[in-house]
Scaffold this active site. Structure first.
Site, PDB file in Angstrom:
ATOM      1  N   PRO A  95      14.837 -32.509  83.952  1.00 33.02           N
ATOM      2  CA  PRO A  95      13.688 -31.947  83.214  1.00 33.02           C
ATOM      3  C   PRO A  95      12.397 -31.969  84.029  1.00 33.02           C
ATOM      4  O   PRO A  95      11.637 -31.002  84.014  1.00 33.02           O
ATOM      5  CB  PRO A  95      13.595 -32.848  81.984  1.00 33.02           C
ATOM      6  N   GLU A  96      12.112 -33.094  84.716  1.00 38.94           N
ATOM      7  CA  GLU A  96      10.952 -33.167  85.597  1.00 38.94           C
ATOM      8  C   GLU A  96      11.262 -33.993  86.832  1.00 38.94           C
ATOM      9  O   GLU A  96      12.121 -34.886  86.803  1.00 38.94           O
ATOM     10  CB  GLU A  96       9.736 -33.784  84.903  1.00 38.94           C
ATOM     11  N   THR A  97      10.536 -33.685  87.904  1.00 37.16           N
ATOM     12  CA  THR A  97      10.558 -34.490  89.120  1.00 37.16           C
ATOM     13  C   THR A  97       9.114 -34.843  89.470  1.00 37.16           C
ATOM     14  O   THR A  97       8.225 -33.988  89.415  1.00 37.16           O
ATOM     15  CB  THR A  97      11.212 -33.721  90.283  1.00 37.16           C
TER      16      THR A  97
END
Length: 289
Positions: free
Chosen positions: A45-47
């Protein structure tokens, strides 16, 4: 150029579940396109990308698989947890410079990471008839809660939607309609919750939908949990602390703690916290710029 991406699950519940995030340390020289490529390769979903900074202890940027976002709670937790586990950071209080502003992060000796969010901002109230088709529940069910549907930001703008107890698992999100609605109203996504009884040990169970930024459903959302803590303090019952469960519908149950500091009748500070688990690393090759 080959880089190492740390793989972390944030907001785990007893070491299980959690929301996956990638963490890239020493990201100073990476361009926007390189960061986006890495985030897309990892597919989480996010980095989070951690760099040196002159205003704060670190500069941190956050990328979904489609774009950069101003803030991400679970990726912040992942980044600071990794740095603590690697011995880079002892327990203490730090500041991160994000597109949402300079934000405080507390790292406890037991590994708990607590992140302060932006002061809550109310962005508008919506009618049940405008929301019901987005999540596949009737207008009457939404109105049954007697709670407002409000857009709130503590770093990212989310629509907070209450559903009656027992209805959370009945949601059938219409992702294309959610994307159109969020584009029209400048929102990131929908954070839907049902209240829990006092004997359950939880304040609320939640689901989060942000297909606009490439996340059909998320198993733990730190920024939205801060907004929900503010909402509950204002519209349900004032409290200094909440425990939210998220991700059960994805078979990835997560626990998010949220903390509210009040001054007289107003909310002075919102923070969310939790535990993270390092689950591995991945090597990614990106083109030099």
């Amino acid at each position: 150029m080959e880089l190492t991406v740390e793989l972390v699950k944030a907001f785990v519940a007893n070491g299980e579940g959690g929301n996956p995030a990638g963490v890239v340390l020493d990201a100073d020289k990476l361009s926007y396109s390189q960061r986006l490529t890495i985030a897309q390769t990892i597919g989480f979903p996010e980095t989070a990308f951690v760099s040196r900074d002159t205003e704060a202890d670190f500069k941190v940027s956050f990328f979904t698989i489609t774009e950069e976002v101003d803030f991400c709670g679970h990726a912040t937790l992942a980044a600071f947890s990794v740095m603590h586990q690697k011995g880079i950071l002892p327990a203490g209080i730090y500041k991160q410079n994000t597109k949402a502003g300079l934000l405080e992060v507390q790292v406890n000796s037991d590994g708990m990471v607590i992140l302060t969010q932006k002061p809550p901002e109310e962005l508008g109230t919506y009618k049940a008839e405008d929301i019901c088709d987005l999540i596949g529940l009737s207008r009457h069910l939404l109105e049954e809660t007697n709670l407002p549907i409000k857009a709130i930001s503590t770093g990212l703008a989310d629509l907070i939607v209450a559903v009656p107890s027992g209805q959370l698992d009945s949601i059938r999100p219409n992702h294309s309609a959610i994307i159109e609605f969020c584009q029209e109203h400048s929102l990131i996504g929908l954070h839907v919750f049902e209240l829990c009884s006092h004997g359950q040990g939880l304040s609320a169970r939640c689901r989060n939908f942000a297909p606009l930024v490439g996340i059909p459903e998320e198993s733990a959302t730190g920024s939205s949990s801060g907004a929900l803590a503010y909402y509950l303090t204002k519209h349900v019952a004032p409290s200094d602390g909440f425990l939210f469960e998220q991700g059960r519908a994805m078979k990835c149950t997560s626990h998010i703690h949220a903390y509210v500091t009040r001054h007289q009748e107003s909310v002075a500070k919102i923070a969310v916290g939790g535990m993270a688990k390092h689950v591995g690393r991945q090597h990614v090759v990106v083109q030099a710029t």
